[in-house]
Design a protein around this motif. Structure first.
Motif, PDB file in Angstrom:
ATOM      1  N   PRO A  19       0.681  -1.073   0.032  1.00  0.00           N
ATOM      2  CA  PRO A  19       0.080  -0.138  -0.037  1.00  0.00           C
ATOM      3  C   PRO A  19       0.842   1.320   0.042  1.00  0.00           C
ATOM      4  CG  PRO A  19      -0.831  -1.475   1.428  1.00  0.00           C
ATOM      5  CD  PRO A  19       0.453  -2.158   1.262  1.00  0.00           C
ATOM      6  N   LYS A  21       2.204   1.840  -3.356  1.00  0.00           N
ATOM      7  CA  LYS A  21       1.188   2.211  -4.385  1.00  0.00           C
ATOM      8  C   LYS A  21       0.920   3.911  -4.031  1.00  0.00           C
ATOM      9  CE  LYS A  21      -1.950  -1.178  -5.421  1.00  0.00           C
ATOM     10  NZ  LYS A  21      -2.883  -2.090  -5.200  1.00  0.00           N
ATOM     11  N   ARG A  22       0.927   4.163  -2.715  1.00  0.00           N
ATOM     12  CA  ARG A  22       0.786   5.686  -2.232  1.00  0.00           C
ATOM     13  C   ARG A  22       1.712   6.329  -2.949  1.00  0.00           C
ATOM     14  NH1 ARG A  22      -0.208   4.752   3.603  1.00  0.00           N
ATOM     15  NH2 ARG A  22      -1.897   3.626   2.863  1.00  0.00           N
ATOM     16  N   PHE A  31       3.617   5.827  -5.372  1.00  0.00           N
ATOM     17  CA  PHE A  31       3.453   5.898  -7.138  1.00  0.00           C
ATOM     18  C   PHE A  31       2.299   7.149  -7.196  1.00  0.00           C
ATOM     19  CE2 PHE A  31       1.059   4.531 -10.617  1.00  0.00           C
ATOM     20  CZ  PHE A  31       1.935   4.635 -11.651  1.00  0.00           C
ATOM     21  N   LEU A  32       1.214   6.918  -6.550  1.00  0.00           N
ATOM     22  CA  LEU A  32       0.117   7.950  -6.800  1.00  0.00           C
ATOM     23  C   LEU A  32       0.707   9.332  -6.485  1.00  0.00           C
ATOM     24  CD1 LEU A  32      -3.138   5.987  -5.533  1.00  0.00           C
ATOM     25  CD2 LEU A  32      -2.229   6.560  -7.916  1.00  0.00           C
ATOM     26  N   TYR A  91      -1.343   3.284 -15.890  1.00  0.00           N
ATOM     27  CA  TYR A  91      -1.513   1.773 -15.467  1.00  0.00           C
ATOM     28  C   TYR A  91      -0.090   1.347 -16.006  1.00  0.00           C
ATOM     29  CZ  TYR A  91      -2.567  -3.003 -15.693  1.00  0.00           C
ATOM     30  OH  TYR A  91      -2.510  -4.397 -15.556  1.00  0.00           O
ATOM     31  N   TRP A 147       2.937   2.193 -13.911  1.00  0.00           N
ATOM     32  CA  TRP A 147       2.893   1.288 -12.661  1.00  0.00           C
ATOM     33  C   TRP A 147       3.592   0.003 -13.131  1.00  0.00           C
ATOM     34  CZ3 TRP A 147       2.768   0.769  -7.688  1.00  0.00           C
ATOM     35  CH2 TRP A 147       2.134  -0.491  -7.005  1.00  0.00           C
ATOM     36  N   ARG A 148       3.143  -0.632 -14.108  1.00  0.00           N
ATOM     37  CA  ARG A 148       3.443  -2.049 -14.752  1.00  0.00           C
ATOM     38  C   ARG A 148       4.880  -1.952 -15.040  1.00  0.00           C
ATOM     39  NH1 ARG A 148       1.417  -4.620 -19.258  1.00  0.00           N
ATOM     40  NH2 ARG A 148       2.326  -6.380 -18.690  1.00  0.00           N
TER      41      ARG A 148
END
Lengths: 226, 171
Positions: free
Chosen positions: B2, B5-6, B8-9, B42, B45-46
């Motif tokens: 998480p 992800k945070r 990254f965002l 997307y 991220w990948r």
């Protein structure tokens, strides 16, 4: 007009960007889920379809050959039948193998290499379908021979033999001509690509045009000024 | 995870302006723009594991984003489901021509610039976009995959063309 002026114009109204792409964690989770589902990229779907159809066709040929060997008596006709279906199955298998290799290559392509390199690879992959098509055309004459036997050829009517010769001869000529001509190097030949476009290969043709564009883009322009 | 992800965002939020510009340059239809933006996020991220911290983050990000944008643009124009750039350009052109209430000269020129950029081939469009984003020729060459001299020559030509067209349209 100075370069700065172009840059100033470019920066105008950038405030719109503030309201763009507002993705929080739940929205991102949803996006990941949706995109993972649609991962069957446009390049992959036609190739997967080709592989499935090819495998189905090969299985059908093998089934016919095995049924023929099991239930009908051994005769001269079987050589033509088994030989023709065998060649069709083998050429289809080669085309399927090329598609599988393309799928593997697609999986290896990332997005992090230079734009020219990636776009060239992608366009090349789009064009690679022509390799399989060329091979598939080689099986054409064998669709005109599977029903033959020695008896028909040696003792059949003259008219039958003439028609058979013309049909098979024509199929051999067409398949060899297409095998030799359907290639990237012949992309500017209208006769070849007119034929291919008629069979739904316009996207391949566009990919070839893009490959030309990339080649041109990579080449150093003559009048260099800095 | 998480946290990753945070982070990254957060990185996307910091860099959403260039993503916005790329989306605008490759599609003018709002829906397509949003679609493309999501696709870019997307794919970033990948591809995140391919980022080498030894290099500039922006070079990596532009490479991924531009590759996605060009592929998106090409695949959508191929199937004809996207409003073509020409249609969009016409919309903008009509708006510029008809909209007498356009008081903002800069905004009018911005629309014109977007229209002119939209008329460029997708690879030239990439070059001018990177130039306008104030990237050095060296970085543009790394992103595009051509030589610096080639970048300089092509950008000079595109700039001259754009300037001429803007001057002509304003007169």
């Amino acid at each position: 007009m100075q370069d700065d002026y172009l840059m100033k114009i470019w920066q105008v109204n950038d405030s719109q960007a503030d309201h763009f792409l507002e993705i929080d964690e739940p929205a991102f989770e949803k996006l990941q889920h949706e995109k993972a589902k649609s991962q069957l990229h446009k390049l992959i779907v036609p190739k997967l379809t080709g592989i499935l159809l090819g495998l189905g066709w090969i299985a059908f040929m093998i089934l016919l050959i095995s049924l023929s060997l099991r239930y009908s008596p051994v005769s001269s006709g079987k050589i033509f039948f088994i030989g023709s279906l065998g060649v069709i199955a083998v050429t289809t298998a080669v085309a399927v193998f090329l598609y599988v290799r393309d799928l593997y290559t697609i999986r290896q392509i990332g997005n992090d290499d230079s734009v020219v390199a990636i776009q060239h690879k992608l366009a090349e992959l789009q064009c690679s379908v022509i390799r399989s098509v060329r091979i598939m055309w080689l099986q054409l004459p064998f669709y005109t021979t599977w029903y033959l036997n020695y008896d028909m050829l040696l003792h059949g009517s003259l008219l039958f033999r003439i028609v058979q010769f013309l049909v098979t001869g024509g199929a051999v000529w067409l398949s060899v001509w297409l095998f030799r001509n359907i290639r990237y190097e012949n992309r500017h030949k209208k006769r070849v690509w007119g034929f291919m476009r008629g069979y739904g290969f316009s996207s391949v043709s566009r990919a070839m045009e893009f490959m030309d564009e990339i080649e041109h883009f990579k080449a150093q322009p003559e009048d260099v000024k800095r | 995870m998480p946290n990753k992800k945070r982070e990254f965002l957060a990185l996307i939020q910091e860099n959403k302006r260039p993503i916005f510009k790329i989306c605008n340059a490759y599609c003018r239809n709002r829906e397509d723009r949003e679609d493309l933006a999501q696709e870019i996020v997307y794919q970033l991220w990948r591809s995140e594991h391919t980022y080498d911290a030894g290099y500039k983050f922006s070079t990596w990000m532009y490479r991924v984003a531009l590759n996605v944008a060009i592929s998106f643009y090409r695949s959508h124009t191929n199937i004809g489901s996207m409003v073509s750039f020409d249609d969009c350009a016409n919309d903008v052109e009509n708006a510029v021509a008809e909209d007498t209430e356009y008081e903002n000269e800069a905004e009018k020129n911005r629309q014109l610039l977007y229209r002119l950029i939209g008329e460029l081939k997708e690879l030239d469009r990439m070059l001018i976009l990177l130039f306008l984003e104030a990237k050095s020729y060296k970085e543009i060459a790394e992103i595009a995959g051509i030589t610096e001299t080639n970048v300089a020559t092509r950008i000079n030509r595109i700039k001259e063309k754009l300037k001429q067209q803007i001057t002509y349209s304003n007169n």
